[in-house]
Enzyme design. Structure first.
Site, short mmCIF file in Angstrom:
data_model
loop_
_atom_site.label_atom_id
_atom_site.label_comp_id
_atom_site.label_asym_id
_atom_site.label_seq_id
_atom_site.Cartn_x
_atom_site.Cartn_y
_atom_site.Cartn_z
N ASP A 422 0.85 -1.19 0.00
CA ASP A 422 0.00 0.00 0.00
C ASP A 422 0.89 1.24 0.00
O ASP A 422 2.11 1.15 0.10
CB ASP A 422 -0.86 -0.05 1.28
CG ASP A 422 -1.92 1.04 1.31
OD1 ASP A 422 -2.28 1.56 0.24
OD2 ASP A 422 -2.39 1.36 2.42
N GLU A 425 2.47 5.15 -3.96
CA GLU A 425 2.41 6.13 -5.06
C GLU A 425 3.71 6.91 -5.19
O GLU A 425 4.01 7.33 -6.32
CB GLU A 425 1.24 7.09 -4.82
CG GLU A 425 -0.12 6.42 -4.90
CD GLU A 425 -0.40 5.43 -3.76
OE1 GLU A 425 0.13 5.65 -2.66
OE2 GLU A 425 -1.12 4.46 -3.99
N ASP A 582 -9.02 3.33 -1.64
CA ASP A 582 -9.89 3.76 -0.56
C ASP A 582 -11.20 4.35 -1.05
O ASP A 582 -11.38 5.56 -1.08
CB ASP A 582 -9.16 4.79 0.31
CG ASP A 582 -7.93 4.19 0.96
OD1 ASP A 582 -7.86 2.94 1.04
OD2 ASP A 582 -7.06 4.94 1.39
C1 NAG Z 1 -10.48 7.40 -4.33
C2 NAG Z 1 -11.51 6.50 -4.88
O1 NAG Z 1 -12.54 6.92 -5.31
N1 NAG Z 1 -11.18 5.20 -4.85
C3 NAG Z 1 -12.00 4.12 -5.31
C4 NAG Z 1 -13.36 4.16 -4.71
O2 NAG Z 1 -14.27 3.33 -5.26
C5 NAG Z 1 -14.28 3.00 -6.61
C6 NAG Z 1 -15.06 1.74 -6.79
O3 NAG Z 1 -15.36 1.10 -5.64
C7 NAG Z 1 -12.92 2.85 -7.21
O4 NAG Z 1 -13.00 2.71 -8.61
C8 NAG Z 1 -12.07 4.04 -6.81
O5 NAG Z 1 -10.80 3.94 -7.37
#
Ligand code: NAG
Ligand code: NAG
Ligand code: NAG
Ligand code: NAG
Ligand code: NAG
Ligand code: NAG
Ligand code: NAG
Ligand code: NAG
Length: 875
Positions: A422, A425, A582
Site C-alpha cells: 500500500d 504512489e 480507498d
Molecule cells: C479514491 C476513490 O474513489 N477510490 C476508489 C473508490 O471506489 C471505486 C469503486 O469502488 C474505485 O473505482 C475508486 O478507485
C-alpha cells in the site's frame, strides 16, 4: 515511396493542417511545428529528421531544434513510432521496469496498420488497411520542448474512448471538456475526474468498423485532454514512444497490448477465494474472533488479512508485542493453515526513521532515497518520520528480500501466504517543501496513539488460554517514538530545488491544489542510478511490486506469489494484482467499482482486481453490504475491507449480508474453475477474463456506454441491482439466446426490467453457445475443498443448437507446472464431445450434464465422464 510526399497523402495534408485540431491547450495554435527531412525508408519502416520551423513558439520553454522520427512495423497489427532527441539521451521508461517486446519487423506492405507521413508541417496518420480508416491523425502544431510535449489526434465522430486510467469516470470516457491526468497519488475520497493511484497511458477507441489501441510508453506526468473529437497529450518530459495496435476486434487489441506490456500472471487458485480485512482490528483477539465468527456463520473465508494495525507504532517489519504478539499470531496462522485457510498482512514502503533493525539495515545497505547532500530524504507516513526505499538502488531487492525472509520467516516469524502493498504512489503526509518532517509528524500525530491492551472478552476457538480469565499483560516499554527520535535525528539541509523540476512551466492538473512534489517523494530527488523522481514517480508502485514479487518468491521458491498493490503502471499485471483503493461505502462507489474492475482487467492487463467490498470509508448499511457482497463475488479479487473509523462490516454482522455472502460465494466457488480457466486464457493470450459487453457485441451501439452490466468470463452477464432500496434492475441483453443462471429459464434479449431481486441475490445470465464447467461445490468452505469436487457441465446451446466451452486445470500454485489439463468441450446435434490434453490429474470427474434448450426444456443426466481422455456422449 517514403522519400517524397505522395499523391495519396494530399488528402491528409488538408486534413492535417495546423488549424484543424488547435485549441485544447491555449496558445498552442500559434506553434508552427516541424518539417520532416532526410526521410529514409527501411525494409520495415522509416526514419526522418524533424527540423523546427522558424524559431519555435517557446510556449513552455525552448523548442528542441531537431528531433528524430523512427517508425517500425513490428507485426502485421502493431506499429511502433518513436520521436526522440538525437543529440541528448532523454529519459525513457527503463526496460527493467517495463521490458519491451523483442525487436521484430514485418515488411511495410504486409502490415494491416500503416504510417503516412506529411513532411511540412510534420504530421502523421496511422491507418488500418482492412477497414480503410484513419486511426490516429496528428496536426501540425506538434510541440517538443524539454518539459512540454504536445501531440494531438483526431478522434471519430461521437468517439467511444476507454482507458487512460486509473480513473473513476464512466468506463466510456466523457469526451467534452475532459482531462485525464496521470500522476500517481494517494487519493482517499478524492473527487471524480482526478488523478488516482495508478498510471496507464493506453486508450482503446471503439468504432463500428473496429477497435484500435494507442499505448504511449511514457511515465512522466501528463494531461490528456479530450474535447471536440480531439485527443491531446500534454506531457512534461520523456520522449514519444507510441505503439499503435490495429485490432480490429476489442479482444485483438487486448492481446496486442499484452504483447507489448507482458502477459499477466495467472493467480494462485486459492487467491480467488474470499478475503476478509479491515483497518482497525485492534488486536490478535479481533483477528482470531473474525475467523471464528465466519466459521460459526457458515460463510466461506479463504484468507484473513491484517492492515497496518499489527505493527509496533506503524513501523514496517515489526509486530506490536502487546496487541499482536508473535506467539498468538503464529497460532492464528497455524490454525488457519490447518483449515486450508490463508493469511496476509499489509506492508508499506516507507520505513520508520527509527533506530530499529529494518531501518538500520536499510541505512547500511544504502537503499533509502537521498537528498543531493547524501542525507536520507525524509517524509511523514504512518510511523511518523520515514525513509523511502529506492527501488532503483542495486541493493534494494536484496534488502527487501532479506527483510521479508526475516520477518515473514515460516519457522519463527509471521508465515504469510500473500502480500499486500500500500501507500506506494508513494504517499507522504507532509506537504512540500516539508522542511521539518519531525514537527510535521508531531502535528499530524503520527504514529497515532495506541489503544489500551485488553483481555479476550470471550473464549476463542483454538486458544484454550482464553477460556480462563488471563492475568493482565504487563506493558513492555519501548519508549515513545519521539524519545527515540531525539537520540537519532539530525537537522538535514535540503539541496536547493531546481525550480523547473519542482514546478515545471506546464502544470499538470494534479488534483485541485497539489504541486508535483506535494504529499509524495520530491521530484528533485535522484535515485541511486541517476533517475530523477520527476521522471520515474509513476513507476514507484510497480518497482515495489517487482521487489515484493522477488521477496515472496524467495520465501516460497517455485510458488506463484500472491500480491495485491495499490499503485500500478503499465505492465504491473505480469506480477501483481490490484485493489481499487480507498473507496467509500456509498451506492455511487458500489456502481463505480464495476468500471474500475473493467478498466484493470479488460484494458490494462491487471486481471486480478476488485474493490473494497461494502466500501472502505464511511459506514455501510445492511442492504449496501449485502448487494456489494453479491457483486464483489463476481470480481476476480473478492475482499471485504473497511476503514478504522467505520462500523464493522464482516458479512456475518447482518442477516442479509450473511445470506448474500453464503449464496454469492457459493456460486463463485461453483464457477471457480470457469473463472480460473478464463484467467489462464488471459495469461496466455491477453483476452480479458472480465469484460464490457462491447467486447462480445462490438456492433451493438447500445452496449458501448454500458458499465453497470458486464461479462464475467466469456459466457455470464452480471447485472446487479444498482439503486438503493430497489429490488429491480433495468437491463439490456444484446440480440442472442439468454438463460437465467439460477432458474435455467430462457430470457429474451433487449430491454427489460428484472423484478423481485432479493437483497441477497444478483441477476446472472448465461449466453447461448456456452458450456460451463460447474463444480459441485455445495457446502465447500475453502478452495481446497472446491478442488476435490466433481464437475457438472451446463450446456447452453445457441440458435443453431450448438455450444462450446473449455476447462483448464493445474495444481493451482506452481509457477512452472509439471503437467496441465486443458479440455475443449463442444456440443452439436445432441452430441457432447471433449478434446484436450491431460497432463494434470485433478482426481475428479464430470458426473452430471444439463442441457438448457427450447422453451423451458431442460435435459439432465447423470454421467461418469473422466477428465483424463477425450470422450463423446449423447445428451
Ligand atoms: C479514491 C476513490 O474513489 N477510490 C476508489 C473508490 O471506489 C471505486 C469503486 O469502488 C474505485 O473505482 C475508486 O478507485
Ligand atoms: C529496451 O530494450 C530494447 C530492446 O532490447 C532497446 O531497443 C531499447 O533501447 C531499450 N530501451 C531502454 C529505455 O533501455
Ligand atoms: C471545462 O471544465 C473546467 C473545469 O474542469 C471548467 O472550469 C470550464 O468552465 C469548462 N469549460 C466549458 C466550456 O465547459
Ligand atoms: C464475533 O461474534 C460474537 C458473537 O456474536 C460477537 O459478540 C463479536 O463481537 C464478534 N467479533 C468479531 C470480531 O467479529
Ligand atoms: C550495498 O550494501 C553493502 C553492504 O551490504 C554496502 O557496502 C554497499 O556500499 C551497498 N552498495 C551501494 C551502491 O550502496
Ligand atoms: C459511523 O458510525 C459510527 C458508529 O455509529 C459513528 O461514530 C461514525 O460517526 C459514523 N461515521 C460516519 C462517517 O458516518
Ligand atoms: C432506503 O430505505 C431506508 C430504510 O427504510 C431509508 O432510511 C433510506 O432513506 C432509503 N433510501 C433511499 C435512497 O430511498
Ligand atoms: C435500453 O437499454 C439501453 C442500454 O442500457 C439504454 O441505453 C436504452 O436507453 C434503453 N432503452 C429503453 C427504451 O429503455
Amino acid at each position: 515511396m517514403w522519400g517524397s510526399k505522395l499523391k495519396s497523402l494530399a488528402l491528409a495534408v488538408s486534413l492535417l493542417s495546423p488549424a484543424a485540431l488547435a485549441g485544447l491547450t491555449p496558445g498552442t495554435e500559434k506553434c508552427k511545428g516541424y518539417s520532416a527531412a532526410n526521410v529514409k525508408k527501411t525494409g520495415s519502416g522509416l526514419s526522418a529528421d524533424l527540423n523546427l520551423i522558424g524559431a519555435g513558439c517557446g510556449i513552455y520553454g525552448e523548442d528542441l531544434k531537431q528531433l528524430k522520427l523512427e517508425v517500425n512495423y513490428d507485426t502485421e497489427e502493431r506499429l511502433h513510432v518513436k520521436i526522440i532527441d538525437p543529440k541528448n539521451q532523454r529519459y525513457e521508461v527503463p526496460n527493467f521496469t517495463l521490458p519491451r517486446p523483442a525487436e521484430s519487423h514485418v515488411k511495410v506492405g504486409h502490415s494491416d496498420i500503416h504510417f503516412e507521413l506529411q513532411e511540412k508541417p510534420f504530421a502523421f496518420a496511422v491507418t488500418r488497411k482492412s477497414t480503410g480508416e484513419k486511426l490516429f491523425q496528428t496536426d501540425g502544431a506538434f510541440i517538443f520542448e524539454d518539459q512540454y510535449i504536445r501531440i494531438a489526434t483526431k478522434l471519430a465522430k461521437d468517439p467511444a474512448v476507454y482507458g487512460l486510467g486509473e480513473h473513476t469516470s464512466s468506463f466510456k470516457l466523457p469526451t467534452t471538456n475532459y482531462t485525464r491526468t496521470l500522476w500517481n497519488r494517494d487519493s482517499y475520497g478524492v473527487p471524480e475526474n482526478s488523478n488516482l493511484y495508478s498510471a496507464h497511458p493506453v486508450y482503446y477507441e471503439h468504432r463500428e468498423k473496429g477497435t484500435h489501441g494507442v499505448f504511449l510508453v511514457n511515465s512522466n506526468g501528463m494531461d490528456i485532454k479530450i474535447d471536440n473529437e480531439v485527443l491531446e497529450y500534454n506531457i512534461i518530459g520523456g520522449i514519444l514512444d507510441f505503439y499503435f495496435l490495429a485490432g480490429p476486434t476489442p479482444a485483438n487489441v487486448a492481446s496486442q497490448y499484452a504483447e507489448v506490456v507482458g502477459l499477466p500472471a495467472i493467480p494462485a487458485y486459492w487467491g480467488l477465494g474470499s478475503h476478509q480485512c479491515r483497518y482497525g482490528y485492534r488486536d490478535w483477539i479481533d483477528v482470531a474472533e473474525v475467523v471464528a465468527n465466519y466459521s460459526a456463520a457458515a460463510i466461506p473465508l479463504e484468507t484473513m488479512w491484517t492492515d497496518i494495525d499489527y505493527m509496533y507504532n506503524r513501523w514496517v517489519f515489526t509486530l506490536d508485542p502487546e496487541r499482536f504478539p508473535l506467539d498468538k499470531m503464529r497460532r492464528i496462522i497455524d490454525n488457519l493453515h490447518k483449515n486450508d485457510q490463508k493469511y496476509i498482512m499489509m506492508i508499506d514502503p516507507a520505513v520508520a526513521y527509527q533506530p530499529y533493525p529494518a531501518f538500520e539495515r536499510g541505512v547500511e545497505k544504502g537503499i533509502f532515497l537521498k537528498e543531493a547532500n547524501g542525507d536520507i530524504h525524509k517524509g511523514v507516513v504512518w510511523p511518523g518520520v520515514t525513509a523511502f526505499p529506492d527501488w532503483f538502488h542495486p541493493n534494494a531487492t536484496e534488502y527487501w528480500t532479506d527483510e521479508f525472509a526475516r520477518f515473514f520467516n515460516a519457522d519463527n516469524g509471521v508465515n504469510i501466504d500473500g502480500s499486500w502493498i500500500d501507500m506506494n504512489e508513494p504517499a507522504n503526509f507532509c506537504s512540500y517543501p516539508c522542511t521539518d518532517p519531525e514537527a510535521e509528524a508531531i502535528a499530524q500525530q503520527m504514529p497515532p496513539a495506541r489503544l489500551p491492551v485488553r483481555e479476550p472478552p470471550r473464549p476463542i476457538a483454538g486458544f484454550p488460554e482464553t477460556e480462563t480469565q488471563q492475568k493482565s499483560v504487563k506493558a513492555r516499554s519501548f519508549g515513545t517514538a519521539m524519545e527515540m527520535l531525539e537520540t537519532r535525528s539530525k537537522v538535514t539541509k535540503r539541496a536547493a530545488p531546481k525550480k523547473d523540476i519542482i514546478s515545471p512551466p506546464y502544470a499538470i492538473k494534479n488534483d485541485v491544489a497539489y504541486g508535483l512534489s506535494d504529499r509524495t517523494v520530491h521530484t528533485d530527488i535522484a535515485h541511486a542510478d541517476g533517475h530523477l523522481e520527476y521522471d520515474v514517480h509513476n513507476l514507484y508502485g510497480t518497482s515495489m511490486s517487482t521487489a515484493t514479487y522477488d521477496a515472496m518468491l524467495s520465501r516460497r521458491p517455485g510458488k506463484r506469489p500472491f500480491i495485491i498493490t495499490r499503485s500500478t503502471f503499465a505492465g504491473a499485471g505480469h506480477k501483481v494484482g490490484k485493489w481499487l483503493g480507498d473507496n467509500l461505502s456509498t451506492w455511487h462507489h458500489y456502481r463505480n467499482s464495476i468500471s474500475g474492475v473493467l478498466q484493470f482487467n479488460a484494458l490494462y492487463q491487471i486481471p486480478l482486481v476488485g474493490a473494497d467490498v461494502c466500501g472502505f470509508g464511511g459506514n455501510t448499511t445492511e442492504t449496501l453490504c449485502a448487494r456489494w457482497t453479491a457483486l464483489g463475488a463476481f470480481a476476480p479479487f473478492f475482499r471485504n475491507h473497511n476503514g478504522d473509523t467505520s462500523i464493522s462490516q464482516e458479512p456475518y454482522r447482518w442477516p442479509l449480508a450473511a445470506s448474500a455472502a453464503r449464496k454469492a460465494t457459493g456460486i463463485r466457488y461453483s464457477l471457480l474453475d470457469y473463472l480460473y480457466t478464463a484467467m489462464w486464457r488471459q495469461s496466455t493470450t491477453g483476452v480479458p477474463s472480465v469484460s464490457p459487453l462491447w467486447f462480445q457485441y462490438p456492433q451493438d451501439k447500445k452496449v458501448w456506454g454500458m458499465d453497470l452490466q458486464y461479462l464475467y468470463g466469456p459466457s455470464i452477464v452480471v447485472a446487479p441491482v444498482t439503486v438503493e432500496n430497489s429490488t429491480s434492475v433495468d437491463i439490456y441483453l444484446p440480440k442472442d439466446i439468454w438463460y437465467d443462471f439460477n432458474t435455467h429459464q430462457p430470457v429474451k434479449s433487449g430491454n427489460q426490467t428484472i423484478n423481485n431481486v432479493a437483497f441477497d441475490e444478483i441477476p446472472l445470465f448465461i449466453r447461448g453457445g456456452s458450456i460451463l464447467p460447474v463444480r459441485k461445490s455445495q457446502g465447500a468452505m475453502t478452495t481446497a475443498e472446491v478442488r476435490k469436487r466433481d464437475f457438472e457441465l451446463v450446456i447452453v446451446p445457441n440458435a443453431k443448437g450448438e455450444a462450446s466451452g473449455e476447462l483448464y486445470l493445474d495444481d493451482g500454485e506452481s509457477l512452472v507446472q509439471q503437467g496441465t489439463t486443458h479440455v475443449e468441450f463442444s456440443y452439436k446435434n445432441g452430441k457432447l464431445r471433449s478434446k484436450g490434453s491431460y497432463g494434470y490429474n485433478a482426481g475428479v470427474k464430470i458426473t452430471g450434464v444439463k442441457v438448457l434448450g427450447g422453451k423451458r426444456m431442460v435435459k439432465q443426466a447423470e454421467v461418469a465422464l473422466g477428465l483424463d481422455k477425450d470422450f463423446s456422449a449423447d445428451c
